[in-house]
Design an enzyme around this catalytic site. Structure first.
Site, mmCIF file in Angstrom:
data_model
loop_
_atom_site.group_PDB
_atom_site.id
_atom_site.type_symbol
_atom_site.label_atom_id
_atom_site.label_comp_id
_atom_site.label_asym_id
_atom_site.label_seq_id
_atom_site.Cartn_x
_atom_site.Cartn_y
_atom_site.Cartn_z
ATOM 1 N N ASP A 146 0.837 -1.198 0.000
ATOM 2 C CA ASP A 146 0.000 0.000 0.000
ATOM 3 C C ASP A 146 0.873 1.249 0.000
ATOM 4 O OD1 ASP A 146 -2.615 1.340 0.273
ATOM 5 O OD2 ASP A 146 -1.849 1.937 2.233
ATOM 6 N N HIS A 219 -6.863 -0.869 -10.482
ATOM 7 C CA HIS A 219 -6.781 0.167 -9.441
ATOM 8 C C HIS A 219 -5.741 1.227 -9.791
ATOM 9 C CE1 HIS A 219 -7.052 1.968 -5.496
ATOM 10 N NE2 HIS A 219 -5.763 1.741 -5.254
#
Length: 307
Positions: A146, A219
Site C-alpha cells: 500500500d 486500481h
C-alpha cells in the site's frame, strides 16, 4: 516560518489510532484553546518517547470550521464529495474533528488518545475510533503493498501542503478519510493473476505493470491520473490496515494541498471512464465512512487559541 503539523508528511509507523469526534457544544473559544493543547500533547510524547517516532494530526471538519474559525476560511474548503454508482458508493459520515495518532509503540498511541479524550470530553462525543497497524512489509490486507504511489522526498511536501496560493493557510492540508471494509472471503477466491490484474501490479514483488499492459479497470489505472497539462495528480496517503478476525479493511487518509486531487481520483474509481471501466477493486471493498477536514498549520492553531 509556517510549521505544518508533523503527522501530515510523517514517515510510516507501526501503529495508528484514528479518532473521529463530534462537538456537542458551541464553546468555540475553549475549543480553539484545547486544540492547541492537543498539539502540546503530541510534542510532549514525541520528546518523552523519541524512539517511538510519535506524530499527529488535528483536522477540523468542513462544517464545523465555520463555527470554530468563522473569520478565516481556507480558499478551497468543501464538504466530502458524496458519490454513488450502481453498488459502489462513497458516503459522508459525521465528523467535526479528526485526530490521527501514529507511533512505533501501540501503548503510546493509546496513552495519547486517552489524554486527548480526557481533555476534550466535556465538549465532544466519540463517533469512531479505529486502530491501524503495519501489516508485513507495508501491505494492505489484500496482500498488495500500500502507498506505492506516494510522492517521495521533498515532493511529498509540495503535494500535501498548501503553499503560496493561500498564504494564510500555508502549511495546512486538506484531509479526506474513508474507512473501507474488505470482503476478504470474496477476494481470496480470486487467483493471484486476477488479483494482479485488478491492482495493475504484481503481488509478491510489487512491480507495476506497464501502462499498455494495465486493464482499464485496474486500481492503478483508475487512480494514476493526469491533469490538462499532462502532470500527475498526486495525493499523500497516511493509510493503514485495521481489523480483527471478523472484520478487515483499510483506513484511508488522503493529504493534499487542494481537495481536487482526492475528488478526481474518487470520481475515477466510482464512476470510471464513461465506458464501464470503474475501479474493479471496489467489487471487493466498500467505503463505510467518509469525511472532509482541514488540518491548519501549527502557527495558525496557536495564534487562534490566543484570540
Amino acid at each position: 516560518m509556517t510549521q505544518a503539523q508533523k503527522g501530515i508528511c510523517a514517515e510510516p509507523n507501526l501503529h495508528a489510532l484514528y479518532l473521529t469526534l463530534i462537538v456537542i457544544d458551541d464553546d468555540a473559544v475553549t475549543m480553539r484553546k484545547k486544540i492547541a493543547q492537543v498539539l502540546a500533547l503530541f510534542s510532549h510524547y514525541d520528546e518523552e518517547y523519541y524512539e517511538a517516532m510519535v506524530s499527529g494530526i488535528v483536522a477540523v471538519g468542513t462544517d464545523y470550521w465555520y463555527e470554530l474559525y468563522p473569520r478565516s476560511i481556507p480558499q478551497e474548503l468543501a464538504p466530502f464529495p458524496i458519490m454513488n454508482s450502481d453498488d459502489r458508493s462513497a458516503p459522508a459520515t459525521p465528523g467535526d474533528l479528526f485526530i490521527q495518532i501514529k507511533a512505533d509503540r501501540v501503548d503510546i498511541c493509546h496513552a495519547i488518545g486517552t489524554r486527548i479524550i480526557e481533555l476534550l470530553r466535556p465538549h465532544i462525543d466519540l463517533f469512531e475510533e479505529v486502530k491501524g497497524f503495519r501489516y508485513l512489509d507495508g501491505r494492505d490486507l489484500t496482500g498488495f503493498v500500500d502507498g506505492t504511489e506516494n510522492p517521495k522526498g521533498m515532493q511529498k511536501f509540495n503535494v500535501a501542503l498548501v503553499g503560496d496560493q493561500d498564504l494564510e493557510f500555508a502549511g495546512g492540508s486538506y484531509i479526506h478519510v474513508q474507512r473501507y471494509r474488505h470482503n476478504m472471503e470474496k477476494w481470496q477466491q480470486l487467483s493471484v493473476a486476477t488479483q494482479e490484474e485488478t491492482y495493475g501490479r504484481t503481488k509478491a514483488d510489487n512491480v507495476e505493470f506497464k501502462s499498455t499492459d494495465k486493464a482499464p479497470f485496474s486500481h492503478t489505472k483508475r487512480t494514476s491520473l493526469k491533469d490538462k497539462d499532462g502532470k500527475s495528480i498526486e495525493i499523500l496517503r497516511q493509510s493503514m490496515p485495521y481489523g480483527d478476525m471478523t472484520i478487515q479493511g483499510l483506513y484511508f487518509v488522503s493529504c493534499a494541498k487542494s481537495p481536487q486531487p482526492f475528488t478526481n481520483m474518487l470520481k475515477s474509481m466510482v464512476y470510471g471512464d464513461g465506458e464501464g471501466n470503474y475501479d474493479r477493486l471496489l467489487d471487493f471493498t466498500n467505503a463505510e465512512t467518509g469525511g472532509a477536514f482541514f488540518a491548519p498549520s501549527i502557527n495558525f492553531i496557536k495564534q487562534q487559541a490566543k484570540e
